[in-house]
Design an enzyme around this catalytic site. Sequence first.
Site, PDB file in Angstrom:
ATOM      1  N   GLU A  92      33.630  36.700  73.125  1.00  0.00           N
ATOM      2  CA  GLU A  92      32.984  35.457  73.586  1.00  0.00           C
ATOM      3  C   GLU A  92      32.885  35.421  75.108  1.00  0.00           C
ATOM      4  OE1 GLU A  92      31.448  33.376  71.806  1.00  0.00           O
ATOM      5  OE2 GLU A  92      32.276  33.520  69.793  1.00  0.00           O
TER       6      GLU A  92
ATOM      7  N   ARG B  54      29.225  35.355  76.908  1.00  0.00           N
ATOM      8  CA  ARG B  54      28.871  34.097  77.584  1.00  0.00           C
ATOM      9  C   ARG B  54      29.080  34.202  79.093  1.00  0.00           C
ATOM     10  NH1 ARG B  54      30.096  29.124  73.404  1.00  0.00           N
ATOM     11  NH2 ARG B  54      30.440  30.410  71.577  1.00  0.00           N
TER      12      ARG B  54
ATOM     13  N   ASP C 183      26.324  40.929  62.769  1.00  0.00           N
ATOM     14  CA  ASP C 183      24.978  40.700  63.331  1.00  0.00           C
ATOM     15  C   ASP C 183      24.644  41.445  64.635  1.00  0.00           C
ATOM     16  OD1 ASP C 183      26.845  39.024  64.572  1.00  0.00           O
ATOM     17  OD2 ASP C 183      25.802  37.154  64.161  1.00  0.00           O
TER      18      ASP C 183
ATOM     19  N   GLU D 220      19.451  31.067  66.691  1.00  0.00           N
ATOM     20  CA  GLU D 220      18.850  32.315  66.168  1.00  0.00           C
ATOM     21  C   GLU D 220      17.452  32.133  65.591  1.00  0.00           C
ATOM     22  OE1 GLU D 220      21.989  31.400  65.858  1.00  0.00           O
ATOM     23  OE2 GLU D 220      23.169  33.075  66.656  1.00  0.00           O
TER      24      GLU D 220
HETATM   25  C1  DMJ Z   1      26.190  32.881  70.193  1.00  0.00           C
HETATM   26  O1  DMJ Z   1      27.393  32.859  70.841  1.00  0.00           O
HETATM   27  C2  DMJ Z   1      25.611  34.258  70.141  1.00  0.00           C
HETATM   28  O2  DMJ Z   1      24.242  34.182  69.865  1.00  0.00           O
HETATM   29  C3  DMJ Z   1      26.282  35.133  69.122  1.00  0.00           C
HETATM   30  O3  DMJ Z   1      25.670  36.388  69.009  1.00  0.00           O
HETATM   31  C4  DMJ Z   1      26.281  34.468  67.773  1.00  0.00           C
HETATM   32  N1  DMJ Z   1      26.740  33.124  67.809  1.00  0.00           N
HETATM   33  C5  DMJ Z   1      26.324  32.227  68.846  1.00  0.00           C
HETATM   34  C6  DMJ Z   1      25.120  31.394  68.519  1.00  0.00           C
HETATM   35  O4  DMJ Z   1      24.969  31.017  67.231  1.00  0.00           O
END
Ligand code: DMJ
Length: 454
Positions: free
Chosen positions: A118, A122, A245, A361
């Site tokens: 994270e 971020r 993902d 997404e």
């Molecule tokens: C975000 O932190 C990023 O896009 C991550 O890859 C997946 N989850 C969240 C948004 O849904």
Amino acid sequence: MPDRIALIAFLMAAFVAFAMGGCTKSRQGEDAQQLAARVRTEFLHAWNNYERYAWGHDALRPLSKIAHDWYGQSLLMTPVDALDTLILMRLDGEAERARSLIVSDLSFDRDIYVKNFEITIRLLGGLLSGYELTGDQRLLSLAEDLGNRLMPAFNSPTGLPYGYVNLHTGQIRDAVTNPAETGTLLLEFGTLSKLTGKPVFYEKAKRALVETFKRRSPLGLVGQSINVDTGAWTNTDSHISGGIDSYYEYLWKCWLLFGDKDCRDMWNASIPVVHKYLADEIRGELWYGHADMQTGKRTETTYGALDAFFPALLALSGDLKRARRLQASSFKMWNLHGIEPETLDYKTMRVVAGSYHLRPEIVESTYYLYHYTGDPEYRQMGKKMFDDFVKYCRTDSGYAALADVTSKQQRDEMESFALAETFKYFYLLFASSETLQFDKVIFNTEAHPLRRAW
Ligand code: DMJ
């Protein structure tokens, strides 16, 4: 004579059609401009309330109007995540305030365990794109300091990173992690290497990606959880949803950003297997479900808000046919209750997990598809989603997630990715294409554009 009349009639009809087409096009352009302005206004509503009630903290709780810090002390999650959106929307005063706050207050010398994944997507991603957009060296210094402090996470016997690392002591914890967390680091660490001239960041993050790939099953699939001490899978469920993902996303994007042929080869070896075992045809619709990585047997017929990133990735890799079909399924999921659930059983069309976390997404995929096809259908889709998003998630003091998409009951949460990603992708979908030169950047998984300069 009749031929001449027919010719004149044809030319007149052609002229009218041309003029009407032009009108419709410019009408669409106008509508899009107005929508972009609306998105900007609504983004500002979220940002202003962050400034008002949570300034200097990680995030705003939009119902109770109080601040929230992930680890008890602030790492300025919202300002760092939102900085490039502020810049792209030309909110110059707000961007300047955010940048000053970051360079004066942000410090990573803190005795806290943070989630490597994270914090990388971020904060490291946000600081790097902020640096590339502003040229402010202090943002790059912060990124380098953060990169150095995250490095101990990679000190496992396998080279796969631990889930958490202490930013002050370098101690690590949580050996059980997943491919998204081990494989979604190279865009950020690789960019840090290119910008600082220090290859160690690229090498560590690339090894983590390769070690994940090397542990794929004989069928070629990866699983849901892996132990970084032993390299053994602890959960063999395979899918494209949360936990896996962005591992696939980075295989392709690292090839595009760095021209790294290993990444391209790993992508080429993986993606046909994903189509073979995870794609599902139901009622003539395309969905992606779950299967066991060892046997390939279907385990679940679920798809959700996180899976909806996949049309964007398919479009980016040139597979527009699948991208369009899967986006149609995502939109069907959205329209079931007027806003998408976290998880849906696509076979029964029943909601399995009903929350909505302001996720980006599905909007990201709409934007990519519009970019590649120019089909107005995708802006119409985006408009419907934005109207619903405002209708159900807007509060007096920001934007709130939904506890349940059926009842539309709100919950006290406004994740920083709503400002980094959801609003940004809505805005880019409607704004003129000059707002951001799509082909000159690669978005990290948190929608931070990184320059294609290497
Ligand atoms: C975000 O932190 C990023 O896009 C991550 O890859 C997946 N989850 C969240 C948004 O849904």
